[in-house]
Design a protein around this motif. Structure first.
Motif, PDB file in Angstrom:
ATOM      1  N   ALA A 113     -36.528   4.389 -17.729  1.00 30.26           N
ATOM      2  CA  ALA A 113     -35.825   4.563 -18.653  1.00 30.26           C
ATOM      3  C   ALA A 113     -35.312   5.927 -19.445  1.00 30.26           C
ATOM      4  O   ALA A 113     -34.228   6.256 -19.797  1.00 30.26           O
ATOM      5  N   GLY A 114     -36.187   6.898 -19.375  1.00 28.41           N
ATOM      6  CA  GLY A 114     -36.088   8.225 -19.554  1.00 28.41           C
ATOM      7  C   GLY A 114     -34.865   9.159 -18.876  1.00 28.41           C
ATOM      8  O   GLY A 114     -34.124   9.682 -19.010  1.00 28.41           O
ATOM      9  N   ASP A 115     -35.138   8.575 -17.397  1.00 27.00           N
ATOM     10  CA  ASP A 115     -34.307   9.245 -16.193  1.00 27.00           C
ATOM     11  C   ASP A 115     -32.876   8.783 -16.826  1.00 27.00           C
ATOM     12  O   ASP A 115     -32.015   9.467 -16.434  1.00 27.00           O
ATOM     13  N   ILE A 116     -32.697   7.471 -17.176  1.00 27.56           N
ATOM     14  CA  ILE A 116     -31.269   6.787 -17.214  1.00 27.56           C
ATOM     15  C   ILE A 116     -30.766   7.412 -18.352  1.00 27.56           C
ATOM     16  O   ILE A 116     -29.482   7.821 -18.307  1.00 27.56           O
ATOM     17  N   VAL A 117     -31.534   7.759 -19.620  1.00 20.51           N
ATOM     18  CA  VAL A 117     -30.936   8.298 -20.654  1.00 20.51           C
ATOM     19  C   VAL A 117     -30.598   9.739 -20.493  1.00 20.51           C
ATOM     20  O   VAL A 117     -29.460  10.623 -20.406  1.00 20.51           O
ATOM     21  N   ILE A 118     -31.373  10.814 -19.386  1.00 19.15           N
ATOM     22  CA  ILE A 118     -31.270  11.982 -19.215  1.00 19.15           C
ATOM     23  C   ILE A 118     -29.819  11.963 -18.281  1.00 19.15           C
ATOM     24  O   ILE A 118     -28.945  12.791 -18.482  1.00 19.15           O
ATOM     25  N   ALA A 119     -29.807  11.210 -17.246  1.00 26.88           N
ATOM     26  CA  ALA A 119     -28.513  11.035 -16.576  1.00 26.88           C
ATOM     27  C   ALA A 119     -27.229  10.634 -17.312  1.00 26.88           C
ATOM     28  O   ALA A 119     -26.292  11.520 -17.258  1.00 26.88           O
ATOM     29  N   PHE A 163     -23.364  19.487 -27.353  1.00 23.75           N
ATOM     30  CA  PHE A 163     -24.095  20.262 -26.483  1.00 23.75           C
ATOM     31  C   PHE A 163     -25.499  20.383 -27.259  1.00 23.75           C
ATOM     32  O   PHE A 163     -26.716  20.167 -26.885  1.00 23.75           O
ATOM     33  N   LEU A 164     -25.628  20.550 -28.632  1.00 20.59           N
ATOM     34  CA  LEU A 164     -26.678  20.542 -29.721  1.00 20.59           C
ATOM     35  C   LEU A 164     -27.506  19.095 -29.572  1.00 20.59           C
ATOM     36  O   LEU A 164     -28.691  19.273 -29.307  1.00 20.59           O
ATOM     37  N   VAL A 165     -26.575  18.252 -29.817  1.00 22.94           N
ATOM     38  CA  VAL A 165     -27.321  16.839 -29.751  1.00 22.94           C
ATOM     39  C   VAL A 165     -27.797  16.462 -28.504  1.00 22.94           C
ATOM     40  O   VAL A 165     -28.934  15.982 -28.178  1.00 22.94           O
ATOM     41  N   GLY A 166     -26.904  16.517 -27.417  1.00 23.38           N
ATOM     42  CA  GLY A 166     -27.309  16.112 -26.035  1.00 23.38           C
ATOM     43  C   GLY A 166     -28.555  16.896 -25.474  1.00 23.38           C
ATOM     44  O   GLY A 166     -29.647  16.508 -24.958  1.00 23.38           O
ATOM     45  N   GLY A 167     -28.727  18.221 -25.945  1.00 22.87           N
ATOM     46  CA  GLY A 167     -29.690  19.160 -25.379  1.00 22.87           C
ATOM     47  C   GLY A 167     -30.959  18.840 -26.169  1.00 22.87           C
ATOM     48  O   GLY A 167     -32.196  18.725 -25.371  1.00 22.87           O
ATOM     49  N   THR A 168     -30.786  18.452 -27.566  1.00 22.21           N
ATOM     50  CA  THR A 168     -32.160  18.114 -27.972  1.00 22.21           C
ATOM     51  C   THR A 168     -32.602  16.708 -27.629  1.00 22.21           C
ATOM     52  O   THR A 168     -33.837  16.688 -27.278  1.00 22.21           O
ATOM     53  N   ILE A 169     -31.700  15.780 -27.197  1.00 26.93           N
ATOM     54  CA  ILE A 169     -32.236  14.351 -26.601  1.00 26.93           C
ATOM     55  C   ILE A 169     -32.876  14.836 -25.192  1.00 26.93           C
ATOM     56  O   ILE A 169     -34.103  14.191 -24.972  1.00 26.93           O
ATOM     57  N   VAL A 170     -32.308  15.557 -24.303  1.00 23.73           N
ATOM     58  CA  VAL A 170     -32.988  15.964 -23.100  1.00 23.73           C
ATOM     59  C   VAL A 170     -34.350  16.740 -23.295  1.00 23.73           C
ATOM     60  O   VAL A 170     -35.320  16.167 -22.737  1.00 23.73           O
ATOM     61  N   GLY A 171     -34.279  17.515 -24.388  1.00 19.26           N
ATOM     62  CA  GLY A 171     -35.390  18.234 -24.651  1.00 19.26           C
ATOM     63  C   GLY A 171     -36.380  17.237 -24.938  1.00 19.26           C
ATOM     64  O   GLY A 171     -37.706  17.586 -24.920  1.00 19.26           O
ATOM     65  N   LEU A 172     -36.399  16.361 -26.084  1.00 14.66           N
ATOM     66  CA  LEU A 172     -37.226  15.715 -26.493  1.00 14.66           C
ATOM     67  C   LEU A 172     -37.832  14.587 -25.266  1.00 14.66           C
ATOM     68  O   LEU A 172     -39.037  14.301 -25.347  1.00 14.66           O
ATOM     69  N   LEU A 173     -37.004  14.296 -24.466  1.00 11.53           N
ATOM     70  CA  LEU A 173     -37.511  13.397 -23.451  1.00 11.53           C
ATOM     71  C   LEU A 173     -38.381  14.134 -22.469  1.00 11.53           C
ATOM     72  O   LEU A 173     -39.504  13.597 -22.118  1.00 11.53           O
ATOM     73  N   LEU A 174     -37.951  15.261 -21.976  1.00 11.89           N
ATOM     74  CA  LEU A 174     -38.724  16.336 -21.019  1.00 11.89           C
ATOM     75  C   LEU A 174     -40.414  16.646 -21.888  1.00 11.89           C
ATOM     76  O   LEU A 174     -41.150  16.570 -21.513  1.00 11.89           O
ATOM     77  N   ILE A 175     -40.109  16.845 -23.250  1.00 10.14           N
ATOM     78  CA  ILE A 175     -41.479  17.298 -23.828  1.00 10.14           C
ATOM     79  C   ILE A 175     -42.429  15.726 -23.934  1.00 10.14           C
ATOM     80  O   ILE A 175     -43.566  16.053 -23.743  1.00 10.14           O
ATOM     81  N   GLY A 176     -41.635  14.615 -24.088  1.00 10.01           N
ATOM     82  CA  GLY A 176     -42.460  13.317 -24.130  1.00 10.01           C
ATOM     83  C   GLY A 176     -43.198  12.986 -22.835  1.00 10.01           C
ATOM     84  O   GLY A 176     -44.271  12.336 -22.524  1.00 10.01           O
ATOM     85  N   ARG A 177     -42.622  13.468 -21.744  1.00 13.14           N
ATOM     86  CA  ARG A 177     -43.247  13.165 -20.424  1.00 13.14           C
ATOM     87  C   ARG A 177     -43.698  14.212 -19.619  1.00 13.14           C
ATOM     88  O   ARG A 177     -44.233  13.988 -18.484  1.00 13.14           O
ATOM     89  N   SER A 178     -44.202  15.386 -20.274  1.00 10.85           N
ATOM     90  CA  SER A 178     -44.559  16.348 -19.597  1.00 10.85           C
ATOM     91  C   SER A 178     -45.758  17.085 -20.683  1.00 10.85           C
ATOM     92  O   SER A 178     -46.027  16.645 -21.633  1.00 10.85           O
ATOM     93  N   SER A 179     -46.505  18.187 -20.113  1.00  3.69           N
ATOM     94  CA  SER A 179     -47.376  18.600 -20.862  1.00  3.69           C
ATOM     95  C   SER A 179     -46.875  19.930 -21.621  1.00  3.69           C
ATOM     96  O   SER A 179     -47.612  20.883 -22.097  1.00  3.69           O
ATOM     97  N   PHE A 180     -45.437  20.014 -21.438  1.00  2.00           N
ATOM     98  CA  PHE A 180     -44.726  21.235 -22.201  1.00  2.00           C
ATOM     99  C   PHE A 180     -44.941  21.091 -23.513  1.00  2.00           C
ATOM    100  O   PHE A 180     -44.916  20.109 -24.194  1.00  2.00           O
TER     101      PHE A 180
END
Length: 189
Positions: A113-119, A163-180
């Motif tokens: 689901a996160g991959d689809i949103v990121i794509a 870009f602000l909204v999209g970058g925030t969405i991608v950042g939140l998804l990447l933070i949620g799925r990693s140890s970053f």
């Protein structure tokens, strides 16, 4: 006070299975899964690398290195997501790496689901950044998904806001799925 009605009963006849007995099967399953994911990622790379399309000219095409099945799969990804179609083989490889190392990948459904949103977000941002860019022959940079969501984002937020909204969405998804940790990164800076 009596028996609890929803307490599970212990099965006396069930033998206890040790973790050592399950380890070889689990290890082989992970290795087989990693191999299949790497093979699929390579297949998609070859399919995308050789795919060419012109939506207005059906005779225009690429060399289709992996045949008609590869061309069909690449066509679906390219028409849908444009240049963001390259995220599919990258993500398959990233899923295969932990499996190869014997680690758990977590919830596959949440990751998908996160991959689809990121794509979707990346395709939309490609459309906002380069609306006239054609890729894979003559396909719009964000594909049909990018066309829809990119124009929607530009209409609602403007290009900079998209870009602000999209970058925030991608950042939140990447933070949620990693140890970053964003806070730890800011403290280091």
């Amino acid at each position: 006070m009596g028996a609890r009605p929803f307490t599970p009963r212990r099965a006396a006849a069930e033998p206890a299975v040790s973790a050592e007995a399950l380890a070889p099967t689990s290890r082989r399953g992970r290795e087989a899964s990693a191999l299949l994911l790497f093979a699929l990622a390579t297949f998609l790379c070859l399919a995308l690398g050789s795919f060419r399309l012109d939506p207005h000219d059906p005779t225009y095409g690429g060399s289709d290195w992996v045949g008609t099945v590869g061309a069909m799969v690449a066509g679906i990804l390219v028409r849908g997501f444009g240049l963001a179609a390259w995220l599919a083989p990258i993500e398959l490889g990233l899923i295969g790496l932990p499996l190869q190392r014997g680690k758990d990948i977590g919830s596959a459904g949440l990751r998908l689901a996160g991959d689809i949103v990121i794509a979707i977000v990346v395709a939309a941002l490609l459309r906002v950044a380069a609306p006239e860019l054609l890729v894979f022959g003559r396909v719009p940079s964000g594909g049909n998904v990018g066309l829809f969501f990119g124009e929607l984002g530009r209409g609602l937020f403007s290009a900079v806001g998209s870009f602000l909204v999209g970058g925030t969405i991608v950042g939140l998804l990447l933070i949620g799925r990693s140890s970053f940790s964003f806070i730890a990164w800011c403290q280091r800076l």
